[in-house]
Write a protein that holds these residues in place. Structure first.
Motif, short mmCIF file in Angstrom:
data_model
loop_
_atom_site.label_atom_id
_atom_site.label_comp_id
_atom_site.label_asym_id
_atom_site.label_seq_id
_atom_site.Cartn_x
_atom_site.Cartn_y
_atom_site.Cartn_z
N LYS A 129 13.05 -42.77 9.60
CA LYS A 129 12.35 -41.57 9.19
C LYS A 129 11.55 -41.90 7.94
O LYS A 129 12.02 -42.60 7.05
CB LYS A 129 13.37 -40.46 8.89
N ASN A 168 5.41 -44.79 8.10
CA ASN A 168 4.07 -44.25 8.35
C ASN A 168 3.06 -45.38 8.42
O ASN A 168 3.29 -46.47 7.93
CB ASN A 168 3.69 -43.20 7.30
N THR A 224 3.20 -40.28 10.64
CA THR A 224 4.45 -40.34 9.88
C THR A 224 5.61 -39.93 10.77
O THR A 224 5.54 -38.89 11.43
CB THR A 224 4.40 -39.40 8.66
N THR A 241 8.67 -38.10 11.21
CA THR A 241 9.23 -36.98 10.44
C THR A 241 10.69 -36.69 10.79
O THR A 241 11.39 -36.06 10.00
CB THR A 241 8.39 -35.71 10.66
N GLU A 242 11.14 -37.15 11.96
CA GLU A 242 12.54 -36.99 12.32
C GLU A 242 12.92 -38.12 13.27
O GLU A 242 12.18 -38.46 14.18
CB GLU A 242 12.79 -35.63 12.98
N LYS A 275 4.25 -36.89 12.99
CA LYS A 275 3.14 -36.02 12.59
C LYS A 275 1.88 -36.89 12.49
O LYS A 275 1.91 -37.93 11.84
CB LYS A 275 3.46 -35.37 11.24
#
Length: 175
Positions: free
Chosen positions: A42, A45, A65, A67-68, A78
């Motif tokens: 997580k 990016n 990125t 995100t989870e 994202k």
């Protein structure tokens, strides 16, 4: 939001591993950097160029990125463009059968894609895109299932070849 779901007869971990391998490959293609699966987490990016964005602009750079990330259940990323516009994609994997059941490893994969588009022209375009996208995502999920099954079959064949070679080597010593 676009949402598509499919029940698959593959192990959750095998599907999740294939998904992460695909993202790691995308990072390598986009940046030239190699990310090891153990270092993928997580917050990872990178920047990439997409062929065409929702507004029809070509060669747009976006920031991606993670995100989870909850292996082997959830992957979410994202994609941020300019002007506060972004897209969030999410894969959720739900175990439907016990691992190793005689009937197979059944899972449900749900893919969602959500948009935050600030342009006034985006709403009518998004409505049309959603109709097309849902069918594309269903085809993609079907293709993912077939790829996992193919990869599992190849691994089994390689393991059998290794075992045969090992057994063949030891039995040919006395001939």
């Amino acid at each position: 939001m676009v949402k598509a779901s499919r029940v698959m007869n593959v192990p959750a971990q095998a599907l999740f591993d294939m998904l992460i391998e695909s993202v790691i490959y995308d990072i390598k293609q986009s940046t030239g950097k190699t990310v090891r699966p153990a270092n993928f987490k997580k917050g990872t990016n990178y920047r990439k160029r997409i062929k065409t964005n929702a507004k029809g602009q070509k060669g747009v750079s976006v920031k991606v990125t993670v995100t989870e990330l909850e292996p082997p259940r959830i992957y979410e990323a994202k994609f941020e463009g300019g002007n506060d516009s972004y897209t969030v994609i999410r894969y959720e994997i739900e175990q439907l059968s016990e691992e190793g059941d005689e009937g197979g490893d059944y899972i449900r994969v749900t893919y969602t894609e959500d948009y935050n588009d600030v342009s006034k022209m985006a709403k009518p375009v998004r409505g049309f895109q959603k109709l097309i996208a849902k069918n594309n995502f269903k085809r993609t999920l079907r293709g993912m299932e077939e790829s996992v099954k193919e990869n599992m079959k190849l691994k089994e064949e390689r393991a059998a070849e290794k075992e045969n070679a090992k057994n063949g080597d030891s039995s040919s010593d006395g001939e």
